[in-house]
Design a protein around this motif. Structure first.
Motif, PDB file in Angstrom:
ATOM      1  N   PHE A 169      48.337  42.296  34.877  1.00  0.00           N
ATOM      2  CA  PHE A 169      46.872  42.368  34.890  1.00  0.00           C
ATOM      3  C   PHE A 169      46.353  42.005  36.261  1.00  0.00           C
ATOM      4  CE2 PHE A 169      47.684  37.964  33.799  1.00  0.00           C
ATOM      5  CZ  PHE A 169      46.660  37.222  34.384  1.00  0.00           C
ATOM      6  N   CYS A 170      45.086  42.322  36.512  1.00  0.00           N
ATOM      7  CA  CYS A 170      44.413  42.025  37.769  1.00  0.00           C
ATOM      8  C   CYS A 170      43.154  41.233  37.451  1.00  0.00           C
ATOM      9  CB  CYS A 170      44.025  43.309  38.507  1.00  0.00           C
ATOM     10  SG  CYS A 170      45.335  44.551  38.584  1.00  0.00           S
ATOM     11  N   SER A 171      42.829  40.271  38.302  1.00  0.00           N
ATOM     12  CA  SER A 171      41.647  39.441  38.032  1.00  0.00           C
ATOM     13  C   SER A 171      40.875  39.168  39.310  1.00  0.00           C
ATOM     14  CB  SER A 171      42.052  38.114  37.388  1.00  0.00           C
ATOM     15  OG  SER A 171      42.882  37.354  38.258  1.00  0.00           O
ATOM     16  N   CYS A 172      39.564  39.091  39.188  1.00  0.00           N
ATOM     17  CA  CYS A 172      38.705  38.724  40.318  1.00  0.00           C
ATOM     18  C   CYS A 172      38.628  37.203  40.397  1.00  0.00           C
ATOM     19  CB  CYS A 172      37.300  39.296  40.137  1.00  0.00           C
ATOM     20  SG  CYS A 172      37.170  41.048  40.447  1.00  0.00           S
ATOM     21  N   GLU A 173      39.012  36.659  41.539  1.00  0.00           N
ATOM     22  CA  GLU A 173      38.959  35.217  41.756  1.00  0.00           C
ATOM     23  C   GLU A 173      38.082  34.937  42.964  1.00  0.00           C
ATOM     24  OE1 GLU A 173      40.308  33.514  39.474  1.00  0.00           O
ATOM     25  OE2 GLU A 173      41.687  34.959  38.559  1.00  0.00           O
ATOM     26  N   SER A 174      37.861  33.657  43.254  1.00  0.00           N
ATOM     27  CA  SER A 174      36.986  33.290  44.371  1.00  0.00           C
ATOM     28  C   SER A 174      37.535  33.761  45.715  1.00  0.00           C
ATOM     29  CB  SER A 174      36.795  31.767  44.397  1.00  0.00           C
ATOM     30  OG  SER A 174      38.043  31.104  44.521  1.00  0.00           O
ATOM     31  N   ASN A 175      38.860  33.903  45.812  1.00  0.00           N
ATOM     32  CA  ASN A 175      39.472  34.334  47.070  1.00  0.00           C
ATOM     33  C   ASN A 175      39.788  35.818  47.103  1.00  0.00           C
ATOM     34  OD1 ASN A 175      41.447  34.073  45.103  1.00  0.00           O
ATOM     35  ND2 ASN A 175      43.058  33.523  46.554  1.00  0.00           N
ATOM     36  N   GLY A 176      39.272  36.572  46.144  1.00  0.00           N
ATOM     37  CA  GLY A 176      39.495  38.011  46.100  1.00  0.00           C
ATOM     38  C   GLY A 176      40.147  38.443  44.805  1.00  0.00           C
ATOM     39  N   ILE A 177      40.762  39.613  44.804  1.00  0.00           N
ATOM     40  CA  ILE A 177      41.428  40.138  43.613  1.00  0.00           C
ATOM     41  C   ILE A 177      42.872  39.654  43.586  1.00  0.00           C
ATOM     42  CG2 ILE A 177      42.179  42.215  42.387  1.00  0.00           C
ATOM     43  CD1 ILE A 177      39.805  43.665  43.571  1.00  0.00           C
TER      44      ILE A 177
END
Length: 259
Positions: A169-177
């Motif tokens: 899976f891929c997730s959006c985090e504070s430091n990017g994807i």
């Protein structure tokens, strides 16, 4: 003779805009609309239109799934695809007996499209079998670039290329994807937004469970209904990560899985 047509798009404003533009043509009549691939297949089989304006990218099954599910149906309508695909894909459309229009719709381009449709329907009518073959060839062409899609990621200052099937899976985090594989987490390189990543992986079995998460459907171990109409997913990575399908995307998620 009036050209009987159906509009298929998951967005109501897009359907409204195209219906309005088509109302300027005396020889075109919109006889139905559908907002999903499943409804489109049922509607086309029921009313057998001459022409279908078909959106490619829809939640759940896409425009190409509609073509695949209509295989063997007669009479087969002509198709005009609404597309934002790259030049390779546009070239495939141009070489086929179907047509395409880019969003946002252009009146000038629609004039050209309908001129071609008139020729195909009236001056050069195609046999259903010929059209089936043409559409299958188009699907094959569209599939070619998808087989070589790679995702660029960064770790410890080095760039690696991952195949879509390696991604859980891929997730959006504070430091990017962040790109999550079975037992590692990488930082996305070269693609800044989840929308662009979803478009990049359009040919692979990925689904947006909500705006910040894109999951590989082949990597879901199990899922179950959750509170407030949401669904809970358990992925097959080493951590058995739990993810949520937002309430507004549950219907599309079930359609994508065929349930």
């Amino acid at each position: 003779m009036k050209i009987q047509c159906v509009i298929v798009d998951d967005e109501q404003p897009a359907r409204d805009e195209l219906r309005y533009l088509l109302s300027r043509y005396d020889d075109v009549q919109v006889t139905g609309e559908a907002d999903s691939a499943g409804k489109a297949v049922s509607l086309i089989k029921k009313i057998t239109p001459d022409l279908v304006f078909l959106d490619i990218q829809m939640p759940g099954k896409n425009g190409f799934d509609v073509i695949a599910e209509l295989a063997g149906h007669t009479p087969m309508p002509l198709f005009v695809f609404a597309t934002a695909y790259d030049n390779y894909a546009v070239k495939a459309f141009e070489e086929s007996a179907v047509d395409y229009i880019m969003k946002p719709f252009s009146e000038k381009r629609l004039d050209i499209t309908l001129g071609r449709i008139r020729n195909l329907l009236i001056e050069e009518p195609k046999e259903s079998g010929d059209l089936q073959t043409t559409l299958q060839e188009l699907l094959n062409k569209m599939g070619t670039p998808r087989e070589t899609v790679k995702v660029s990621v960064e770790k410890n200052g080095r760039i690696q290329l991952l195949a879509p099937q390696e991604i859980v899976f891929c997730s959006c985090e504070s430091n990017g994807i962040c790109i999550h594989t079975h037992d590692e987490v990488f930082t996305m390189y070269g693609i800044a937004t989840m929308d662009k990543l979803a478009e990049h992986l359009a040919g692979a079995p990925f689904f947006r469970t909500h705006r910040a998460v894109l999951v590989n459907l082949d990597c879901i171990r199990e899922f179950s209904p959750w509170f407030n109409g949401k669904y809970n997913l358990i992925m097959n990575d080493s951590k058995s990560t739990e993810l949520t399908v937002s309430r507004t995307r549950v219907k599309a998620f079930k359609q994508r899985l065929g349930i």
